[in-house]
Enzyme design. Structure first.
Site, PDB file in Angstrom:
ATOM      1  N   SER A  12      -6.516  68.095 -15.841  1.00 13.04           N
ATOM      2  CA  SER A  12      -7.874  68.573 -15.590  1.00 13.04           C
ATOM      3  C   SER A  12      -8.193  68.774 -14.115  1.00 13.04           C
ATOM      4  O   SER A  12      -9.131  69.486 -13.790  1.00 13.04           O
ATOM      5  CB  SER A  12      -8.884  67.616 -16.221  1.00 13.04           C
ATOM      6  OG  SER A  12      -8.730  66.319 -15.694  1.00 13.04           O
ATOM      7  N   HIS A  22      -8.270  71.093 -22.064  1.00  9.75           N
ATOM      8  CA  HIS A  22      -8.192  72.317 -21.261  1.00  9.75           C
ATOM      9  C   HIS A  22      -7.130  73.291 -21.763  1.00  9.75           C
ATOM     10  O   HIS A  22      -6.738  74.199 -21.033  1.00  9.75           O
ATOM     11  CB  HIS A  22      -7.933  71.973 -19.794  1.00  9.75           C
ATOM     12  CG  HIS A  22      -9.009  71.127 -19.200  1.00  9.75           C
ATOM     13  ND1 HIS A  22     -10.206  71.646 -18.743  1.00  9.75           N
ATOM     14  CD2 HIS A  22      -9.100  69.784 -19.037  1.00  9.75           C
ATOM     15  CE1 HIS A  22     -10.964  70.662 -18.296  1.00  9.75           C
ATOM     16  NE2 HIS A  22     -10.328  69.514 -18.469  1.00  9.75           N
ATOM     17  N   LYS A  70     -15.828  72.176 -23.940  1.00  8.06           N
ATOM     18  CA  LYS A  70     -15.296  73.022 -22.864  1.00  8.06           C
ATOM     19  C   LYS A  70     -15.241  74.473 -23.342  1.00  8.06           C
ATOM     20  O   LYS A  70     -16.257  75.136 -23.343  1.00  8.06           O
ATOM     21  CB  LYS A  70     -13.991  72.448 -22.369  1.00  8.06           C
ATOM     22  CG  LYS A  70     -14.360  71.215 -21.540  1.00  8.06           C
ATOM     23  CD  LYS A  70     -13.298  70.385 -20.978  1.00  8.06           C
ATOM     24  CE  LYS A  70     -13.935  69.304 -20.121  1.00  8.06           C
ATOM     25  NZ  LYS A  70     -13.367  67.989 -20.313  1.00  8.06           N
TER      26      LYS A  70
HETATM   27  C1  LIG Z   1     -13.603  66.653 -20.303  1.00  7.56           C
HETATM   28  C2  LIG Z   1     -12.457  65.878 -20.753  1.00  7.56           C
HETATM   29  C3  LIG Z   1     -12.599  64.850 -21.679  1.00  7.56           C
HETATM   30  C4  LIG Z   1     -13.946  64.355 -22.146  1.00  7.56           C
HETATM   31  O1  LIG Z   1     -14.567  65.261 -22.963  1.00  7.56           O
HETATM   32  P1  LIG Z   1     -16.155  65.250 -23.167  1.00  7.56           P
HETATM   33  O2  LIG Z   1     -16.332  65.976 -24.430  1.00  7.56           O
HETATM   34  O3  LIG Z   1     -16.740  65.933 -21.970  1.00  7.56           O
HETATM   35  O4  LIG Z   1     -16.593  63.826 -23.252  1.00  7.56           O
HETATM   36  C5  LIG Z   1     -11.452  64.228 -22.137  1.00  7.56           C
HETATM   37  N1  LIG Z   1     -10.244  64.582 -21.681  1.00  7.56           N
HETATM   38  C6  LIG Z   1     -10.067  65.544 -20.765  1.00  7.56           C
HETATM   39  C7  LIG Z   1      -8.688  65.891 -20.296  1.00  7.56           C
HETATM   40  C8  LIG Z   1     -11.175  66.221 -20.250  1.00  7.56           C
HETATM   41  O5  LIG Z   1     -11.014  67.156 -19.330  1.00  7.56           O
END
Ligand SMILES: *Cc1c(COP(=O)(O)O)cnc(C)c1O
Length: 403
Positions: free
Chosen positions: A191, A219, A250
């Site tokens: 990330s 991602h 996302k």
């Molecule tokens: C954003 C993210 C999360 C958390 O997800 P949310 O739905 O925002 O709580 C978990 N793992 C990774 C790799 C992320 O980038």
């Protein structure tokens, strides 16, 4: 600080943090928690009354505000209202939730899926439900914080392998007792760095040492693979990940998290994971929006193509200008600044010229690895990306980062 005049380690930490934030604000270096006043389209937003190009969003396919998805959410509100008023186990489950979980299982080519109310909580609860004292978890050094927290919460032996270093992982697995439960965990796309885990190798090693493999696809869903179904499609290998974790916040413009896996595993989580049993179900609008979004991804493959083109343009352009973008191959594009100060200054100069990017500094990344963390999406126009890169270049040149 006058907090009942208590002086202890916590009040001192609070004061130290306040001082750090105050200093940043004095230098106009504080960019966090800025409210967005309006989203014009996926690629532009209004902040502080100014229209800016958005280069910090995770809406990789530009699905936020998509008519079909908005419509599904509105219909769900009309039909079910705005809350579930219960946990999934007790009166909180709607047919919508089951539909969403079926959609996810199909999208991820597995037997079943379970959803939770955030991605963060999904990692926390799933890892700590599957693993416990005496077990072993093996986690990439730069895995997301929610994975680290899940590992710590589990109470299992916590082993971290050097970033994407499969030899190191194998060494750690070799040293663990043969007869304990083992779980290997990694992000699919990292990330902060945007690079991709060596899936074929990590599958092979996990199998060799009888370890489960869990991959966080926050991602990679909607980003990797021709159809956007994620990392297995990217590498052209079938259903090889035991626990496919992802988020609905996302590419999917909703909120929530999920795990897709074999039926038995999902059934176990449904009856054993505390975030499922003791926390309310996803609200109807969010469940419906997520359900529709997975279908839109499959129906509109042009978005993935555009994202790939834009990613190529952005990474290629910035590299050509002389910036260090680390090993990224995806829409997450770090621009290495090394020091916090430089990351803040570069951000400031970009935002002054209406390019909305954000800095990432320690402890989110290792000290000495502070950076601008820029993202592109499918809905940016090539001309807009060109302009954003010019702005970053001119600022970088003034600061002596590039020639
Ligand atoms: C954003 C993210 C999360 C958390 O997800 P949310 O739905 O925002 O709580 C978990 N793992 C990774 C790799 C992320 O980038």
């Amino acid at each position: 600080m006058d907090m009942n005049n208590i002086d202890n380690a916590t009040t001192r930490r609070i004061a130290a943090l306040q001082a750090r934030v105050d200093t940043m604000k004095e230098h106009n270096y504080y960019f966090y928690n800025q409210p967005i006043e309006e989203i014009l389209d996926g690629a532009r937003v209004r902040v502080n009354g100014r229209i800016m190009g958005m280069y910090a969003s995770y809406s990789y396919l530009g699905l936020v505000g998509h008519p079909r998805i908005n419509e599904a959410a509105k219909k769900a509100v009309d039909q079910w209202g705005t809350g579930t008023n219960g946990v999934r186990t007790l009166a909180g489950t709607l047919t919508l939730h089951n539909e969403l979980e079926e959609t996810i299982a199909n999208f991820k080519h597995t037997e079943a899926a379970i959803t939770y109310t955030s991605g963060y909580v999904t990692n926390l609860t799933v890892i700590s439900t599957l693993m416990g004292r005496g077990d072993y978890v093996f986690s990439d050094k730069i895995n997301h914080a929610s994975i680290v927290d899940g590992c710590l919460m589990s109470g299992a032996e916590f082993r971290r392998f050097r970033h994407n270093d499969m030899e190191h992982l194998e060494g750690l697995l070799k040293n663990a007792p043969a007869d304990v439960a083992k779980l290997v965990i990694a992000d699919s796309v990292f990330s902060m760095d945007g690079d991709i885990i060596d899936l074929p190798k990590i599958v092979e090693i996990s199998k060799k040492y009888n370890a489960w493999l869990m991959i966080d696809e926050a991602h990679s869903v909607g980003v990797l693979g021709k159809k956007g179904t994620g990392i297995e499609e990217h590498f052209g290998i079938g259903d090889v990940i035991d626990i496919k974790m992802g988020t609905l916040s996302k590419t999917i413009p909703s909120v929530g998290g999920y795990v897709a896996a074999k039926k038995d595993m999902i059934n176990y989580l449904r009856h054993g994971s505390r975030a499922y049993i003791f926390s309310a179900a996803l609200p109807p609008a969010q469940a419906a929006a997520a359900n529709e979004a997975f279908k839109v991804i499959l129906d509109e493959p042009w978005r993935i193509e555009r994202l790939n083109e834009n990613t190529k343009q952005f990474i290629g352009g910035l590299k050509g200008m002389g910036f260090d973008t680390l090993l990224t191959e995806t829409a997450i594009v770090p621009v290495l600044c090394v020091t916090d100060e430089r990351a803040f200054e570069l951000t400031k100069q970009c935002q002054e010229r209406d390019v909305f990017v954000l800095p990432v500094v320690s402890p989110a990344v290792q000290e000495g690895m502070s950076r601008l963390r820029a993202t592109v999406t499918a809905v940016h126009e090539p001309g807009e990306i060109e302009r954003a890169m010019d702005v970053i270049y001119e600022a970088g040149k003034r600061m002596g980062m590039v020639k």
